[in-house]
Scaffold this active site. Sequence first.
Site, PDB file in Angstrom:
ATOM      1  N   CYS A 151      14.582  -1.943  10.701  1.00  0.00           N
ATOM      2  CA  CYS A 151      14.132  -3.325  10.851  1.00  0.00           C
ATOM      3  C   CYS A 151      14.806  -4.127   9.745  1.00  0.00           C
ATOM      4  O   CYS A 151      14.753  -3.734   8.575  1.00  0.00           O
ATOM      5  CB  CYS A 151      12.610  -3.422  10.698  1.00  0.00           C
ATOM      6  SG  CYS A 151      12.051  -5.159  10.665  1.00  0.00           S
ATOM      7  N   ASN A 186      -0.919   1.935   5.479  1.00  0.00           N
ATOM      8  CA  ASN A 186       0.168   1.131   4.929  1.00  0.00           C
ATOM      9  C   ASN A 186       0.829   0.443   6.116  1.00  0.00           C
ATOM     10  O   ASN A 186       1.290   1.115   7.038  1.00  0.00           O
ATOM     11  CB  ASN A 186       1.175   2.043   4.194  1.00  0.00           C
ATOM     12  CG  ASN A 186       2.413   1.314   3.711  1.00  0.00           C
ATOM     13  OD1 ASN A 186       3.469   1.926   3.563  1.00  0.00           O
ATOM     14  ND2 ASN A 186       2.328   0.027   3.455  1.00  0.00           N
ATOM     15  N   GLY A 187       0.874  -0.889   6.064  1.00  0.00           N
ATOM     16  CA  GLY A 187       1.497  -1.639   7.161  1.00  0.00           C
ATOM     17  C   GLY A 187       0.618  -2.795   7.553  1.00  0.00           C
ATOM     18  O   GLY A 187      -0.299  -3.181   6.814  1.00  0.00           O
ATOM     19  N   TYR A 229      14.505  -1.888  -2.106  1.00  0.00           N
ATOM     20  CA  TYR A 229      13.668  -2.314  -3.211  1.00  0.00           C
ATOM     21  C   TYR A 229      12.294  -1.646  -3.308  1.00  0.00           C
ATOM     22  O   TYR A 229      11.889  -1.231  -4.393  1.00  0.00           O
ATOM     23  CB  TYR A 229      13.500  -3.839  -3.114  1.00  0.00           C
ATOM     24  CG  TYR A 229      12.428  -4.450  -3.954  1.00  0.00           C
ATOM     25  CD1 TYR A 229      12.496  -4.425  -5.339  1.00  0.00           C
ATOM     26  CD2 TYR A 229      11.334  -5.079  -3.360  1.00  0.00           C
ATOM     27  CE1 TYR A 229      11.497  -5.004  -6.120  1.00  0.00           C
ATOM     28  CE2 TYR A 229      10.344  -5.659  -4.130  1.00  0.00           C
ATOM     29  CZ  TYR A 229      10.426  -5.618  -5.503  1.00  0.00           C
ATOM     30  OH  TYR A 229       9.442  -6.182  -6.255  1.00  0.00           O
ATOM     31  N   GLY A 233       1.177  -0.660  -4.681  1.00  0.00           N
ATOM     32  CA  GLY A 233      -0.039  -1.456  -4.610  1.00  0.00           C
ATOM     33  C   GLY A 233      -0.836  -1.308  -5.877  1.00  0.00           C
ATOM     34  O   GLY A 233      -1.136  -0.180  -6.282  1.00  0.00           O
ATOM     35  N   CYS A 250       0.763  -1.240   0.000  1.00  0.00           N
ATOM     36  CA  CYS A 250       0.000   0.000   0.000  1.00  0.00           C
ATOM     37  C   CYS A 250       0.803   1.305   0.000  1.00  0.00           C
ATOM     38  O   CYS A 250       1.871   1.403   0.579  1.00  0.00           O
ATOM     39  CB  CYS A 250      -0.980   0.091   1.163  1.00  0.00           C
ATOM     40  SG  CYS A 250      -2.005  -1.362   1.281  1.00  0.00           S
ATOM     41  N   ASP A 299      20.789  -8.472  -8.916  1.00  0.00           N
ATOM     42  CA  ASP A 299      19.379  -8.268  -8.577  1.00  0.00           C
ATOM     43  C   ASP A 299      19.305  -7.770  -7.140  1.00  0.00           C
ATOM     44  O   ASP A 299      20.253  -7.929  -6.371  1.00  0.00           O
ATOM     45  CB  ASP A 299      18.572  -9.565  -8.766  1.00  0.00           C
ATOM     46  CG  ASP A 299      17.088  -9.285  -9.016  1.00  0.00           C
ATOM     47  OD1 ASP A 299      16.668  -8.111  -8.920  1.00  0.00           O
ATOM     48  OD2 ASP A 299      16.351 -10.237  -9.311  1.00  0.00           O
TER      49      ASP A 299
HETATM   50  S1  SF4 Z   1      12.897  -5.502   7.011  1.00  0.00           S
HETATM   51 FE1  SF4 Z   1      11.306  -5.830   8.592  1.00  0.00          FE
HETATM   52  S2  SF4 Z   1       9.526  -4.681   7.871  1.00  0.00           S
HETATM   53 FE2  SF4 Z   1      10.933  -4.867   6.135  1.00  0.00          FE
HETATM   54  S3  SF4 Z   1      10.237  -6.657   4.970  1.00  0.00           S
HETATM   55 FE3  SF4 Z   1      11.820  -7.358   6.432  1.00  0.00          FE
HETATM   56  S4  SF4 Z   1      10.708  -7.986   8.311  1.00  0.00           S
HETATM   57 FE4  SF4 Z   1       9.308  -6.745   7.033  1.00  0.00          FE
END
Ligand code: SF4
Length: 498
Positions: free
Chosen positions: A466, A127-128, A275, A53, A26, A378
Amino acid sequence: MMPTSDDSALLAPADQERPDKPEEACGVFGIYAPAEDVAKLTYFGLYTLQHRGQESAGIATFKDGQIYSHKDMGLVSQVFSEQILQELPGDLAVGHTRYSTTGSSRIVNAQPAIVETRLGPLALTHNGNLVNTAELRDELVEANVELLTTTDSEMIAFAIAGAINEGKAWLEGTISALHRCRGAFSLAIGTPEGVMGVRDPNGVRPLVIGTLEGAAGTPLRYVIASETCALDIIGADYLRDVEPGELVWITEAGLASFHWAAQPQRKLCIFEMIYFARPDSIVHDESLYSYRLRIGRQLAIESTVEVDLVMGVPDSGIPAAIGFSQQSKIPYAEGLIKNRYVGRTFIQPTQTMRESGIRMKLNPLKDVLVGKRILIVDDSLVRGTTSRKIVKALRDAGAVEVHMRISSPPVTHPCFYGIDTDSQDQLIAATKSVEEIAEQIGVDSLAYLSWEGMLSATGENPEHFCSACFTGDYPIPVPEQVKRSKLVLEKQPVSTSA
Ligand code: SF4
């Protein structure tokens, strides 16, 4: 949905249902600009966020306390016409482009999610992904809320409506509902009074604020969007990011900021950098194109090989391939030409086409490839099915060696924060070594960017991202029953070596 970029390259139509990349979930947009054509500005914002999306799109506008909305399945350009946009008057608007898995790809789940409150209608775009959906649903059902859809986004909207109907004001009610939500959420919320932009306490998904100049002497108008590319298209200037755990409330009085979360801790999804987000979007004061060049250079430092040409898998592998070429001094070439006008097709190929390897989206350039040792870059490798087809096509076109480099580490864990990844047993790097993957996709050598290299190239504190799909270290606790749906290998050893 269609894959976000080139992941269905070389796939036969029947295979296009499962692209070989994580799938985005999204794009959101919101604008407060009285006297402007807010529906049209939102349309163009969404048009730029189409890569986030492609299943459905929607816009809601507000005028004199009334809400006007239109949403449907399909691309932004298919869902809206001039006439539909003219029927959406308003001083403010929110809009959404949605990816959904096949099971929930229904018009009823398209956003904005619209609910009535005692203060008027509310339109929410998200989004999330929440990780406490089951808990929130139970609470709402217990409060006699009749859920109309199967989305967590609608649950957030009903949670806000519930708080408002108890007597709270827009701001107070929204903040009290946000405290009931756990997970990843970047929201643009429209109300008769103004637009809100919200980020979860970890800021997993991006959300930016822009300003739009009006006529001389008129107040600034504000825009919120998932990415800065959506500001550029409407001539808005980037102001700043919505901070993790922040709510911005944009009304006639201007923009007000509220830090609603007690302990915000930045954890931007690193895959946005690698990406998902468009290369022309700005993150940390530079375009993602620049970051992707840098990870390509880092990849060359970590794992170069003697070849004649470097090329990228169009489009998302190209910046890293150029960076690789710059660092290694190996010439860069285009060896795969992308058909940019391919949409989803429901026409099945003939058996002969299947056997000869239908090239729906990418076609190799034989005279560039013949007799050459090729290194192809890639951005990620999830299941390996597309990569195998690309490698075969390069060899069929005359390449004598094909080496592959991936500008991210091996994806070994699923995402629970709004990206549709497979369960763990379908992630090729969760069950196979790098050598086994190389053999499966048919390359002469394969190497991934290191986790350290990926994070150090950001130039930011690695703690601010993350990267759980590479490590299994989830920054927002995921309830066991949610984890079980995707983490099937938890007790088995997992290869993460690059
Ligand atoms: S880095 Fe974290 S938020 Fe991003 S796709 Fe991987 S697990 Fe999901």
